[in-house]
Design an enzyme around this catalytic site. Sequence first.
Site, short mmCIF file in Angstrom:
data_model
loop_
_atom_site.label_atom_id
_atom_site.label_comp_id
_atom_site.label_asym_id
_atom_site.label_seq_id
_atom_site.Cartn_x
_atom_site.Cartn_y
_atom_site.Cartn_z
N TYR A 154 -47.51 17.73 -80.75
CA TYR A 154 -47.73 17.01 -79.56
C TYR A 154 -46.88 15.67 -79.05
O TYR A 154 -45.96 15.57 -78.05
CB TYR A 154 -48.99 16.25 -79.66
CG TYR A 154 -49.71 15.59 -78.23
CD1 TYR A 154 -49.98 16.16 -76.98
CD2 TYR A 154 -49.78 14.18 -78.19
CE1 TYR A 154 -50.36 15.55 -75.93
CE2 TYR A 154 -49.86 13.36 -77.07
CZ TYR A 154 -50.34 14.31 -76.10
OH TYR A 154 -50.66 13.54 -74.90
N LYS A 213 -43.82 15.56 -75.96
CA LYS A 213 -43.73 14.45 -75.04
C LYS A 213 -42.53 13.73 -75.18
O LYS A 213 -41.94 13.19 -74.38
CB LYS A 213 -44.96 13.62 -75.48
CG LYS A 213 -46.26 14.22 -75.25
CD LYS A 213 -46.35 14.72 -73.62
CE LYS A 213 -47.91 14.85 -73.53
NZ LYS A 213 -48.00 15.42 -71.98
N1 LIG Z 1 -56.01 10.79 -72.14
C1 LIG Z 1 -55.16 10.00 -72.74
O1 LIG Z 1 -55.31 9.30 -73.97
C2 LIG Z 1 -53.64 10.42 -72.69
C3 LIG Z 1 -52.63 9.57 -73.11
C4 LIG Z 1 -51.11 9.91 -72.99
C5 LIG Z 1 -51.02 11.11 -72.39
N2 LIG Z 1 -51.82 11.85 -71.87
C6 LIG Z 1 -51.36 13.03 -71.14
O2 LIG Z 1 -51.88 13.09 -69.71
C7 LIG Z 1 -51.97 14.25 -69.19
C8 LIG Z 1 -53.32 14.56 -68.60
O3 LIG Z 1 -54.10 14.32 -69.48
P1 LIG Z 1 -55.75 13.82 -69.33
O4 LIG Z 1 -55.94 12.94 -70.28
O5 LIG Z 1 -55.96 13.75 -67.80
O6 LIG Z 1 -56.59 15.25 -69.85
P2 LIG Z 1 -57.85 15.80 -69.26
O7 LIG Z 1 -58.74 14.87 -68.58
O8 LIG Z 1 -58.31 16.89 -70.31
O9 LIG Z 1 -57.44 16.76 -67.88
C9 LIG Z 1 -56.13 17.98 -68.24
C10 LIG Z 1 -56.20 18.51 -66.68
O10 LIG Z 1 -55.18 19.56 -67.12
C11 LIG Z 1 -55.65 20.92 -66.53
N3 LIG Z 1 -55.14 21.87 -67.57
C12 LIG Z 1 -55.28 21.74 -68.86
N4 LIG Z 1 -54.64 22.84 -69.50
C13 LIG Z 1 -54.17 23.66 -68.16
C14 LIG Z 1 -53.39 24.54 -68.38
N5 LIG Z 1 -53.14 25.58 -69.28
N6 LIG Z 1 -52.96 25.08 -66.92
C15 LIG Z 1 -53.00 24.44 -65.87
N7 LIG Z 1 -53.74 23.30 -65.99
C16 LIG Z 1 -54.35 22.75 -67.18
C17 LIG Z 1 -57.20 20.62 -66.82
O11 LIG Z 1 -57.88 21.49 -65.59
P3 LIG Z 1 -58.33 23.03 -66.25
O12 LIG Z 1 -59.10 22.69 -67.71
O13 LIG Z 1 -59.11 23.48 -65.31
O14 LIG Z 1 -57.14 23.74 -66.42
C18 LIG Z 1 -57.29 19.26 -66.20
O15 LIG Z 1 -57.13 19.10 -64.91
C19 LIG Z 1 -51.68 15.10 -70.15
O16 LIG Z 1 -50.20 15.73 -70.20
C20 LIG Z 1 -51.84 14.38 -71.71
O17 LIG Z 1 -51.02 14.91 -72.47
C21 LIG Z 1 -53.10 11.48 -71.89
#
Ligand SMILES: NC(=O)c1ccc[n+]([C@@H]2O[C@H](COP(=O)([O-])OP(=O)(O)OC[C@H]3O[C@@H](n4cnc5c(N)ncnc54)[C@H](OP(=O)(O)O)[C@@H]3O)[C@@H](O)[C@H]2O)c1
Length: 253
Positions: A150, A154
């Site tokens: 992961y 990134k």
């Molecule tokens: N939350 C954290 O602590 C955090 C920290 C640093 C970075 N990030 C990054 O922020 C980004 C968003 O994460 P989040 O925290 O908002 O996660 P989240 O709440 O789980 O939302 C993930 C989103 O991505 C979509 N998704 C997942 N797999 C997919 C696929 N194969 N194709 C198309 N869409 C897909 C999901 O919808 P569906 O399931 O309907 O596809 C959902 O809309 C990610 O890149 C993550 O690595 C998150």
Amino acid sequence: MPPRTQTSLVTGASAGIGLAFARALAARGDDLVLVARDRGRLDLVAADLRSAYGGNVRTVAADLATDAGTEQVTDVLRGQPIDLLVNNAGHGTRTSFLDTALADEDSSLDLMVRAPMRLCHAALPGMLDRGRGAVLNVASVAAFLPRGTYGAHKAWLVSFSRWLAVSSRSRGVQVMVLCPGFVRTEFHQRMGADMSGVPRWMWLESDRVVGDALADLGRGVTVSIPSRRYRLLTRLARLAPSAVAERASRQGR
Ligand SMILES: NC(=O)c1ccc[n+]([C@@H]2O[C@H](COP(=O)([O-])OP(=O)(O)OC[C@H]3O[C@@H](n4cnc5c(N)ncnc54)[C@H](OP(=O)(O)O)[C@@H]3O)[C@@H](O)[C@H]2O)c1
């Protein structure tokens, strides 16, 4: 002449950070193209945004871990002018590298490296020809620490975005990479991770992360790290790389 409406495309727009981007961009008057896998959920989000803010909201149900799903989105990017591309869709994996099936590792790589790379490849030529546009890639502070594949995915996105930013800036196109710390979304719940040990001060709210990110984009920032605490932690990690890296990787994958 009335001001031109911008169109923004957001991946992973049905939940978490992507949903916060969709809301903030709709609120400022952008037309939207929203991408995620779950069509029903995406259509509900689109209906809510249309009724709250007006504007055109199109949905594309696509799995960005697959070639077919990614091509659905690159077709959109090549077929209509997109002013802002937000590469946000992503997920985490709870198991360590050797305990994760190779097919799942491939899928993560496809979603978090190949898909943003392909979407940039499709979107940038039009932006560069028009002399305007922006790409916002969502990475993580994990990019700065050894945190299994992961963190490596990134880190790739940070490096790629920094280069794209330099090579596109003189032609009117901005590229920014966003590196949040822990954000309250569905991310960790989907992974099945127990996050009860993470102190409250380490959690960020997605609306604030997105507000700060769009402000940084407006200021021409290339690497945006939301919140003073994570900017400090990231600086410390860079200053004391071996000690911090070893500690982090012991807890990591
Ligand atoms: N939350 C954290 O602590 C955090 C920290 C640093 C970075 N990030 C990054 O922020 C980004 C968003 O994460 P989040 O925290 O908002 O996660 P989240 O709440 O789980 O939302 C993930 C989103 O991505 C979509 N998704 C997942 N797999 C997919 C696929 N194969 N194709 C198309 N869409 C897909 C999901 O919808 P569906 O399931 O309907 O596809 C959902 O809309 C990610 O890149 C993550 O690595 C998150």
